[in-house]
Structure formats: structure tokens, C-alpha cells
Scaffold this active site. Structure first.
Site, PDB file in Angstrom:
ATOM      1  CE1 TYR A 146      15.444  30.841 -38.895  1.00  0.00           C
ATOM      2  CE2 TYR A 146      13.383  29.667 -39.286  1.00  0.00           C
ATOM      3  CZ  TYR A 146      14.063  30.793 -38.832  1.00  0.00           C
ATOM      4  OH  TYR A 146      13.367  31.861 -38.340  1.00  0.00           O
TER       5      TYR A 146
ATOM      6  NE  ARG B  55       7.114  23.104 -38.580  1.00  0.00           N
ATOM      7  CZ  ARG B  55       5.845  23.371 -38.368  1.00  0.00           C
ATOM      8  NH1 ARG B  55       4.976  22.389 -38.302  1.00  0.00           N
ATOM      9  NH2 ARG B  55       5.438  24.599 -38.210  1.00  0.00           N
TER      10      ARG B  55
END
Length: 196
Positions: free
Chosen positions: A50, A98
Site C-alpha cells: 500500500y 506495520r
């Protein structure tokens, strides 16, 4: 960068500085909302190919400005976000990152490159922990550890990051029961277990 999406083949345009500034502002707004709602922390998402993961990878980041090229430049946007987030929430609010332990993508970030990035993020002093996963849309369906996968297929990646950084590391993906989780912790592969 203007590279077609592997899923729907749409061509994005390269983000302008005004878009980047707006993105940072929106991350901060999201964190403000989480803090007002009573959460104890937030996790900035830079995994799975992403947007922030795309900035980190030379496979997807073809920029020629201060956000592309060198590792320092590719880390710039996530670090700017983390700096603003930390400034907003102070020291007594958990901020995690993350990130992938391997992109599993030809030309993507390798395990060794991601270890180097983790060291850089840890040295920044802006985060409290890492949450390690893997894969991008280019490696799908391999990045979704469904029931066809063996248990704990990404433990070794969390373990690799843990060896390099002084911060706690969360391991996740097909960790299905407390006995398995305790074994991972006892063997020193991770400090926390993510289950869902």
C-alpha cells in the site's frame, strides 16, 4: 509513481507535494481521533504494497525528488508521518509501525533490505514497536495466509526483524492457538503475538 496497478491496471499519477502534505495532515487527524476515542496507541501502516510501502520500495517508487532514489529519501514520507504523529500524541501513547519482513515480489524489498529499513525506523526514536507481515499485491495470493498455509508461515520474518532492532516485535499470520503463540514467544522469535 505512475506504474499501473497489477489488479485493475489503472494508471495513478505521481503525488505532488501538496498531496503529500495533505496525506500527512490526514494521518495526524486520524491519530487525533483515535486518541480522543480513548485508544492507547496507533499503528502506522507501511506494509503489503500500500502507499507507504510503495514509497519504501524501489520497485514502485520511481520518484526523482526528495522522496525517491536513496533509502533515506524513500523513508522520508513514513518518517515525516511518524514525526508528526509522535509530536501530536507525546511519549505516553503507543505508536507502532506495520511493515513487511519481505515483499515476496520480483524487484520488491527483500528480507535484508527490510531489516535495514527497520533499523533506520528504530533509530528514529519515533516508534515503540514493529508489527511484521509480508507480501504485496504483486505476490498475491501468497500474502494472504489462508488455511492452505502451514501454521506461522511468517514467524521467521518477525524473528529476523527482532534480531536487528531493540524494540518489541509483533508476529502475526496463521498463529491459531495459545500453545503455538507461547512457543513462538518462548523461542524468542517475537515479543507479542497478533491474532484475529
Amino acid at each position: 509513481s505512475p506504474i499501473p496497478c497489477v489488479v485493475n491496471r489503472e494508471m495513478p499519477r505521481e503525488m505532488e507535494k501538496s498531496n503529500i502534505d495533505e496525506l500527512i495532515e490526514n494521518f495526524v487527524k486520524g491519530v487525533q481521533n483515535a486518541k480522543k476515542a480513548g485508544f492507547d496507541g496507533v499503528e502506522v501502516y507501511a506494509a503489503h504494497g500500500y502507499l507507504l510501502s510503495q514509497f519504501l520500495s524501489t520497485h514502485t517508487n520511481k520518484r526523482t525528488d526528495e522522496y525517491g532514489g536513496s533509502q533515506e529519501n524513500r523513508m522520508r514520507l513514513p518518517l515525516e508521518i511518524l514525526r508528526q504523529v509522535r509530536q501530536e500524541v507525546g511519549k505516553d501513547f503507543a505508536v507502532g509501525l506495520r511493515m513487511n519482513g519481505d515483499d515476496f515480489t520480483d524487484g520488491g524489498l527483500s528480507q535484508e533490505e527490510l531489516k535495514e529499513l527497520a533499523v533506520g525506523f528504530a533509530k528514529s526514536g519515533l516508534i515503540d514497536y514493529f508489527s511484521v507481515s509480508a507480501g504485496t499485491y504483486n505476490s498475491r495470493p501468497a500474502w494472504i495466509s489462508d488455511m492452505a498455509f502451514p501454521l506461522g508461515p511468517l514467524v521467521y520474518l518477525a524473528s529476523g526483524i527482532k534480531e536487528c532492532v531493540p524494540l518489541p516485535v509483533i508476529c502475526a499470520n496463521r498463529i491459531n492457538d495459545p500453545i503455538q503463540a507461547e512457543k513462538i514467544l518462548a523461542e524468542g522469535h517475537a515479543d507479542l503475538i497478533g491474532m484475529c
